[in-house]
Each structure stands twice: as C-alpha cells, then as structure tokens.
Design an enzyme around this catalytic site. Structure first.
Site, PDB file in Angstrom:
ATOM      1  CB  CYS A 179      -5.693  27.993  19.453  1.00  0.00           C
ATOM      2  SG  CYS A 179      -6.481  28.163  17.828  1.00  0.00           S
ATOM      3  CB  CYS A 215      -3.278  23.683  13.321  1.00  0.00           C
ATOM      4  SG  CYS A 215      -4.580  24.798  12.713  1.00  0.00           S
ATOM      5  CB  CYS A 268      -0.466  24.885  16.102  1.00  0.00           C
ATOM      6  SG  CYS A 268      -0.598  26.424  17.015  1.00  0.00           S
ATOM      7  CB  CYS A 271       4.077  39.998  12.054  1.00  0.00           C
ATOM      8  SG  CYS A 271       5.050  40.229  10.550  1.00  0.00           S
ATOM      9  CB  CYS A 310       1.740  42.108   8.711  1.00  0.00           C
ATOM     10  SG  CYS A 310       0.966  40.611   8.028  1.00  0.00           S
ATOM     11  CB  CYS A 355       1.610  38.055   4.319  1.00  0.00           C
ATOM     12  SG  CYS A 355       2.948  37.095   5.061  1.00  0.00           S
ATOM     13  NE  ARG A 406       8.135  37.986   6.003  1.00  0.00           N
ATOM     14  CZ  ARG A 406       6.882  38.419   6.083  1.00  0.00           C
ATOM     15  NH1 ARG A 406       6.038  37.838   6.915  1.00  0.00           N
ATOM     16  NH2 ARG A 406       6.483  39.426   5.341  1.00  0.00           N
TER      17      ARG A 406
END
Length: 419
Positions: free
Chosen positions: A65, A69, A72, A109, A142, A202, A272
């Site tokens: 990526c 972040c 992550c 998901c 999702c 979400c 969740r």
C-alpha cells in the site's frame, strides 16, 4: 451507580450521553467493571436481543500500500512479514467467501489494500460481488477499498454491494500523527459518498494507539454524528515492522470499558468486535458479547484469529445465538430508514420495542477491520518475534506477541481458510 442508571435510561431511549458521561465510563474502576458490562448489556439486549452477527473477511489484494498509516502492516515501508499478492480473481474470492458463509457468516467483507480503487479496480470488484451473490443467496457484501472517487459508490451499489466500510480510526485532532498521506476529512467524505449512494455505512475506530480518553470519546461522538449503521471497534495489534510495534497499552478491562462506552453512545447501531480481540481481551472475550452484537469469524486480513469453531463455541457457551440470514440485524427504525435510502438488504426488525428515529444525526484501502497492523482491516503481521512468557506473572498490559500470528492460510494461499 447513578451514572450507569442514567446511561441505561438514555440508551433505551436512544438519547445521546454527554461527553462527560462517556469519559466517566472510561474512568470507572475494575471493581465496577461487571456493573458497567451489565448496564451496557441491557442496552444491547433492548435493540439486538442475544443475537450475534458473524462477518467474514476476504483480502482481495494484500500488501504494497502507498499510504503510511502507522498501525498497518500493509503500509508504505512496512517490514512486517505478511502475505503479499495482487487482486484475486472473482472465482477465487467467491470460493474464499463461501467458506465463511458455510461457517455461519451473514456478511462477507471484501477488502483491498491501497489508497483507493481505480475504475478498473471497481470493475474487478463488481465482478467479484456478482460471483459471490450468485453462489451465496442472501449473503450481504461489504466493500472496503479505500477512498472513493465520484460515482464509484453508485457502481458498487448497482453491482449488488450492500455496505461500504471506511473507518475514521481516531480523533480528528490526532489523525495527522497516525497518517500523513491522506486526511481525516478524506475519510469522512468517503463514508458520506457511500451513504449518498444508498450503501449501508460501516465506520469505526482503532483503540490502543496511545490515544487519550478524550480522543476515544471524540472519535465515537464523530461516528455518532456521521451515523453509520455499523461501528467496528478494533484494538491495535502492535505488529513488529510497524511504527506502533511498541504500543502495548490495552488490558482486557480497558477494552471492555471502551466497548461499553461505544454501546452507550451508539445504542441501536451494530457494534462489531473486530481486530485484536483475541490478543487483548483473551479469556474475557465472552464478556464482550454482552456489549457488541457482531464479530468477525476466523482470520483477519493479514493476521490469524482464533479458530472459527472456537468462535461458534464461545457464542453458544455464553448463551448467545448466531444471527441467521432470515433475521434483520438493525432495529426497525434504522432498517426502514436504510431501506428508504435505496438499500434493500434490510427487512423488518425482530428487536423488541424498536421504534422511532434511532441514533440518526442525520485512505488507505483499508478500514482497519483488524485494528491493526494491517491495512484496511484486520491486518497484521510480523516476522518471528522472540517468545514472551505467557504464563503466570505476566503483568497486565505486557506485550503478548505470542498471541500474534501472520495469516498463512485462506485467501491468497493454497491452504484452507479458517472459518
């Protein structure tokens, strides 16, 4: 305790607590912890009974990526030893999803690392959604693909997506200390685009990154204002190879207080329990079911979860039941509002007394389902850390790297998934 009585009354009326009350929940003592859980449990049962919704993650594209972040494992410059692969083909993703559905998952998901999808990426995902829907009647899908461009949410909705995940993760005030390659406002805008397209929103948070109680309350109140239908609560997995590898700040008691606070602020929303539950709640996971009404089944994006059968046993042993596909998750007032907005995935609610308006107040390719160290969601990963003594005498909040394992099975591998 007057505070808890007040919060229960407000939760049953879907009335927003004050910030001071939310902060007070986080400041309660361990002696009061069971009282806090019992009080928030009353609110949870009012809107969701004893049902637990199961969700299953499929990592469509792992690692590499360009975003930074800090939490992550898939981030730019990550040294975490995670699986790395490009887009799964629709039939591969559908096969992975089927394993979760067979295990009892009601929602699949679909997550992909990256800043956000290109139009070609959206084409790939729409084909995957269609394949999953064709082979698994009634399953919710999702998508979690990062920051959306104009029209992409509408295309996902037209392809059959029911929801879109994009987490706020932390407070606006501290967001820049966690991520610099996109902004908090970018995340808010993507959630709003999903809502405008008729997708069920979400959006949640990650706790344990060194934030203050005020930061936690600020992000949960911001989520309440944004009004998603589901709020994933992730607990940071401090993976080796990420900037937050040394942030072991959570205890099981702290996690339960955070979940209770979220339930009081978002009483009628699907809360969740997401990434990090096995690492930080450990043997206290069953207590969390009194606060949340939704969990992930099996593994996460780049880290392993506990065995899928262990999840099912835990739910049954704690006196809860897996929510079936014929049951609507949301209370009637939220389901009706969502249906009116163009999302037909919700029907009538079975929650007792569900009437009224509810709590409506109106980058990276990850939403962080995993809390973690990994991209969009439950990610994670590390090399081979030295074992930590997990036996008697380990201090509360001590690093438990023995509980963190990189996912080596399921999507992107030749091994059967954990579901």
């Amino acid at each position: 305790m007057d505070l808890l009585n007040t919060l229960v009354d407000k939760g049953l009326r879907r009335e927003l607590p004050t910030r001071e009350e939310a902060l007070a929940v986080l400041a309660t003592s361990d002696d009061d912890l069971l009282d806090v859980v019992a009080a928030a449990g009353k609110v949870r049962r009012q809107w969701f009974g004893r049902r637990v919704k199961l969700n299953y993650l499929v990592n469509l594209k792992s690692g590499l990526c360009p975003e930074d972040c800090s939490y992550c494992s898939q981030r730019l410059g990550s040294k975490a030893g995670i699986l790395k692969y490009t887009w799964l083909k629709p039939d591969e993703a559908s096969k992975a999803a089927a394993a979760g559905v067979a295990g009892g998952a009601k929602r699949v998901c679909l997550v992909a690392s990256g800043r956000g999808p290109t139009d070609r990426d959206v084409d790939r995902v729409t084909k995957t959604i269609e394949a999953i829907k064709e082979q698994n009647e009634g399953v919710e899908v999702c998508a979690c693909l990062g920051l959306l461009s104009d029209g992409q949410a509408d295309r996902l909705r037209s392809a059959g997506a029911d929801a879109y995940n994009h987490n706020l993760n932390t407070s606006e005030e501290t967001y820049g200390a966690i991520t610099t390659t996109h902004t908090y406002a970018d995340r808010v805008e993507t959630v709003q685009q999903a809502q405008a397209a008729g997708l069920s929103a979400c959006s949640g948070l990650i706790a344990g990154m060194g934030e203050s109680d005020k930061d936690l309350v600020d992000v949960v109140f911001a989520l309440r204002d944004l009004d998603p239908d589901s709020v994933p609560v992730n607990f940071l997995i401090p993976f080796e190879g990420t900037p937050l590898a040394k942030e072991w700040n959570l205890t099981p008691q702290r996690c339960l207080r955070i979940l209770a606070m979220v339930r009081f602020v978002c009483p009628d929303v699907e809360v969740r329990l997401a990434g990090g539950r096995e690492v930080h709640l450990r043997s206290m996971q069953p207590l969390a079911l009194h606060l949340v009404n939704s969990i992930f089944l099996g593994d996460y994006l780049t880290s392993e979860g506990q065995a899928g059968q262990a999840d099912l046993d835990m739910i049954a042993d704690a006196g809860f039941e897996v929510e079936g596909q014929g049951t609507t998750t949301l209370p009637r007032h939220r389901a009706d509002a969502l249906s009116g907005g163009g999302c037909g995935s919700q029907g009538a609610s079975e929650a007792a007394g569900a009437t009224g308006c509810g709590s409506h107040g109106g980058g990276g390719g990850c939403g962080s389902h995993e809390a973690s160290g990994g991209g969009c969601g439950p990610c994670g990963g590390h090399g081979e850390p030295a074992p930590v003594d997990a036996g008697e005498g380990v201090p509360a909040g001590a690093a438990r790297t023995d509980l963190v394992a990189v996912r080596r099975r399921g999507a992107g591998t030749d091994l059967a998934p954990n579901a």
